[in-house]
Scaffold this active site. Sequence first.
Site, PDB file in Angstrom:
ATOM      1  N   ASP A  91     -13.732 -26.301 -21.410  1.00 39.87           N
ATOM      2  CA  ASP A  91     -13.730 -24.961 -20.829  1.00 39.87           C
ATOM      3  C   ASP A  91     -14.089 -25.040 -19.347  1.00 39.87           C
ATOM      4  OD1 ASP A  91     -12.963 -23.679 -23.096  1.00 39.87           O
ATOM      5  OD2 ASP A  91     -14.903 -22.797 -23.568  1.00 39.87           O
TER       6      ASP A  91
ATOM      7  N   ARG B 261     -15.806 -16.136 -20.827  1.00 38.49           N
ATOM      8  CA  ARG B 261     -17.174 -16.488 -20.421  1.00 38.49           C
ATOM      9  C   ARG B 261     -17.308 -16.636 -18.908  1.00 38.49           C
ATOM     10  NH1 ARG B 261     -19.868 -18.006 -25.009  1.00 38.49           N
ATOM     11  NH2 ARG B 261     -18.508 -18.094 -26.809  1.00 38.49           N
TER      12      ARG B 261
ATOM     13  N   ASP C 209     -16.272 -24.278 -17.171  1.00 37.24           N
ATOM     14  CA  ASP C 209     -17.633 -23.965 -16.734  1.00 37.24           C
ATOM     15  C   ASP C 209     -18.476 -25.228 -16.846  1.00 37.24           C
ATOM     16  OD1 ASP C 209     -18.192 -24.258 -19.442  1.00 37.24           O
ATOM     17  OD2 ASP C 209     -18.364 -22.117 -19.824  1.00 37.24           O
TER      18      ASP C 209
ATOM     19  N   GLU D 286     -11.666 -28.793 -25.556  1.00 32.24           N
ATOM     20  CA  GLU D 286     -13.039 -28.484 -25.967  1.00 32.24           C
ATOM     21  C   GLU D 286     -13.129 -28.129 -27.435  1.00 32.24           C
ATOM     22  OE1 GLU D 286     -16.622 -25.374 -24.915  1.00 32.24           O
ATOM     23  OE2 GLU D 286     -15.427 -26.275 -23.341  1.00 32.24           O
ATOM     24  N   LYS D 287     -12.085 -27.485 -27.944  1.00 35.40           N
ATOM     25  CA  LYS D 287     -12.104 -27.030 -29.332  1.00 35.40           C
ATOM     26  C   LYS D 287     -10.685 -27.047 -29.888  1.00 35.40           C
ATOM     27  CE  LYS D 287     -14.034 -23.119 -27.940  1.00 35.40           C
ATOM     28  NZ  LYS D 287     -13.851 -23.016 -26.473  1.00 35.40           N
TER      29      LYS D 287
ATOM     30  N   TYR E 188      -9.965 -16.283 -20.180  1.00 37.01           N
ATOM     31  CA  TYR E 188     -11.249 -16.891 -20.547  1.00 37.01           C
ATOM     32  C   TYR E 188     -12.407 -15.898 -20.421  1.00 37.01           C
ATOM     33  CZ  TYR E 188     -15.100 -20.264 -20.395  1.00 37.01           C
ATOM     34  OH  TYR E 188     -16.266 -20.951 -20.633  1.00 37.01           O
TER      35      TYR E 188
END
Length: 665
Positions: free
Chosen positions: A103, A332, A105, A7-8, A330
């Site tokens: 991520d 979030r 989610d 993702e990043k 993580y």
Amino acid sequence: MRLIIAEKPSLGRAIAAVLPKPHTKGEGFIRAANGDVVSWCIGHLLEQAEPDAYDPAFKQWRLDHLPIIPAQWQLQAKPQTRKQLTVLRKLVKEADNLVHAGDPDREGQLLVDEVIEFLKVPAAKRQAMQRLLVSDLNPQAVSRALQQLRSNQEFVPLSVSALARSRADWLYGINLTRAYTIKGRQGGVNSVLSVGRVQTPVLGLVVRRDEEINNFISKPFYEVQAAVHLTADTPLSFYANWQPSDACAAHQDEEGRVLNPKLAANVAARIRQQPAQVEQVERKEKKQAPPLPFNLSALQIDAAKALGMSAQQVLDGAQSLYEKHQLITYPRSDCRYLPQEHFAQRQQVITAVSAHSEALATACAQADSSIRSQAWNDAKVGAHHAIIPTAKVLPAGRLNSTEQKLYALIARQYLLQFFPHYEYADTKISLIIAGGLFSATERETLKPGWKVLLPQKENQTSAKAPLPPLKAGQVLWSGEPLLQEKHTQPPPHFTDASLLAAMTGIGRFVQDKSLKSILKETDGLGTEATRAGIIELLFKRRFLQREGKSIRATALGQTLINALPEASTRPDMTAHWEKQLQDIAHKALNYAAFMQPMTEQLHQLIHSALTADTVQFSGLAGSAANTAGRRKYSSGKKSVSRAGRAGKSKSTAGRSRKKTPAAGS
């Protein structure tokens, strides 16, 4: 060649670190010795196209264009990350196998899926794509995750849910923001009046709370306490509170408070110097399990109460602990449970906590690692689990003050899982005095258990004398009664903690009774990832302001809420959306069944906007609130359209892709 798309960049580097060396670093990717390539997005590389991409006429904000509903949805590359999209385009073509490492989610799922779709990856390659779920950036955890790849097809419903959310937010935010900004301008307000399916009901909560406080009229109410002595000649033993009977209902308010002073005075006079017979003595011994580890909202609420941090400060600090230091999992997460396999790592985690927090060293030494709390429950863990410390140990002095405080809070919550239950006894004594019922209660701590870890102010016991041992039928003495006049108090203004609690427990604020029952099982307004950004956006738009710890609505925020249809300012509709989005993620609802009624409702809301009276905006003309967003409105350029929708932070590319929500949020 196997291509892993993170993702990043920080996640990409963590994955590459456990792949065979030596590594070759390229522009936007890392190639391992075994031929695997790790590349990354930088948050969302794509975004919903602006209205003028569908029709150039939509550059101008006009009421007769509304509602704008695309027939075929379009994504466009974000200018600042277009180069990385080009890197991925080339690598995806070269790859034999793809691994999705967004991520864990729904937004993380969509973020990579939409790139794969946009790049027109062949269906066979898409079908074979695998999913890597990483919630801990430490090498051991990443290595384990790489051994547990799943089919990405399992997560398609999660992606569809995020896509439905994205498109619905675009429709709602673009159309209603344009409608009310134009109506506001007709009334003399030059601000961008952004409207969103989450931000607007949150603003509505604050506006209504402020109005309730402003309109509050304090009323007196009366309490009677019997002064109970063991005999007429012994000192006061305890006070017992009068329990009004059903016959007194006409003299009570909806909360049972007695409003009639004559009634209270009469009761006090009747029990003065009278026998008091013990009707019942109830003593129940109970146990209380330790509170579960944090999800993000619970962490934000506790940090606001204990540390005075805003939701955004907590999110930023937790993100740093996760990405920069790899000291927590993580952040979030919306889950407060842990997978069973994590229980095997408990001793390493406890050792790491002891190394990082001097204040918790004693607690680590006292922790009983044989205790398995209710937190370890595979059935309640989805794509991610609760936020807990990792087993990584850093040299001293690496954390700033905010990071240290947040780490200690997260670590303490984890350590609670290895302490015994809090054991206590509740005693209730019921007395009959002059025909009236009185009661006294007491809570006695038997074993403090996990509560020994709480700060003293959170773990205070009552300083009053304990209740004496009594038996039913025993006759005591009621001496000089205590008659108190008290006054009703207005509800408090929202704070960071209470506003977050309201967003997570939104069922208390909905009007629809059937929806209220549904919301007991769902998350409420927004998601773990967006709540902090929603609150910050309302401050940025100058709809909210701080007064000390209190959060209050500005004149601009009040005016917007009063101008909008009530359905747009209440949490009912938004919470219902969130329930439906969860149903899509769990295959209980499809995309069309969500979007069609939402689009029909949008037509009704736009009609309400078109017929709205602009007079209500006239009071703001020329005020300080009228300067917010003035420059953004002045033309029909694309930037104006974004001003009504985006509100995105430009800090730390990739970190803000789902952190600061759109106006449609």
